[in-house]
Motif scaffolding. Sequence first.
Motif, PDB file in Angstrom:
ATOM      1  N   PHE A  41       0.876  -1.142  -0.051  1.00 49.08           N
ATOM      2  CA  PHE A  41      -0.043   0.064   0.098  1.00 49.08           C
ATOM      3  C   PHE A  41       0.787   1.014  -0.122  1.00 49.08           C
ATOM      4  N   SER A  46      -2.644  -0.609  -5.739  1.00 46.30           N
ATOM      5  CA  SER A  46      -3.928  -0.274  -5.431  1.00 46.30           C
ATOM      6  C   SER A  46      -4.398  -1.263  -4.523  1.00 46.30           C
ATOM      7  N   ILE A  47      -5.551  -1.226  -4.049  1.00 43.21           N
ATOM      8  CA  ILE A  47      -6.379  -2.062  -2.737  1.00 43.21           C
ATOM      9  C   ILE A  47      -6.541  -3.453  -3.772  1.00 43.21           C
ATOM     10  N   GLU A  48      -7.058  -3.000  -5.092  1.00 53.35           N
ATOM     11  CA  GLU A  48      -7.195  -4.416  -6.063  1.00 53.35           C
ATOM     12  C   GLU A  48      -5.984  -5.181  -6.224  1.00 53.35           C
ATOM     13  N   VAL A  58     -11.337  -8.776   0.091  1.00 49.58           N
ATOM     14  CA  VAL A  58     -11.432  -7.254   0.107  1.00 49.58           C
ATOM     15  C   VAL A  58     -12.158  -6.870   1.381  1.00 49.58           C
ATOM     16  N   ILE A  61      -9.618  -5.798   4.316  1.00 45.42           N
ATOM     17  CA  ILE A  61      -8.628  -4.972   4.047  1.00 45.42           C
ATOM     18  C   ILE A  61      -8.661  -3.944   5.091  1.00 45.42           C
ATOM     19  N   ILE A  65      -5.277  -1.795   6.745  1.00 43.90           N
ATOM     20  CA  ILE A  65      -4.943  -0.561   5.960  1.00 43.90           C
ATOM     21  C   ILE A  65      -6.196   0.369   6.431  1.00 43.90           C
ATOM     22  N   ILE A  70      -6.225   5.403   3.430  1.00 50.76           N
ATOM     23  CA  ILE A  70      -6.888   5.362   1.957  1.00 50.76           C
ATOM     24  C   ILE A  70      -7.413   6.892   1.798  1.00 50.76           C
TER      25      ILE A  70
END
Length: 96
Positions: A41, A46-48, A58, A61, A65, A70
């Motif tokens: 991160f 990216s988160i994806e 997902v 997450i 994080i 974010i």
Amino acid sequence: MRKKLDGTNTAFNDLQGIGNDEKWKDFSPQFVRTSLIKKLFNYGFSIEDIVYITGLPVENIGNYINTNQIIERKTMKNEKIKNLQNIFGNVLERTI
């Protein structure tokens, strides 16, 4: 998709026979997973991408994080885009 970090778990299982060396007690698959997610991160993944690489669901997450991180990254990204738009806008004005 949970298979991505199974290799990490296998590596740590193999290393359990290392003995009573104190420095290895702080490392675990969970420690590596947490560190990896945070590093990815922080390096701009990216988160994806993080979800794909780690196999992390997902919905989990947020355990690694937080929302503020974010939002901060999104804000910084928006500021960079605005700065680029200003730079290109100035360049275009000078050339016209």
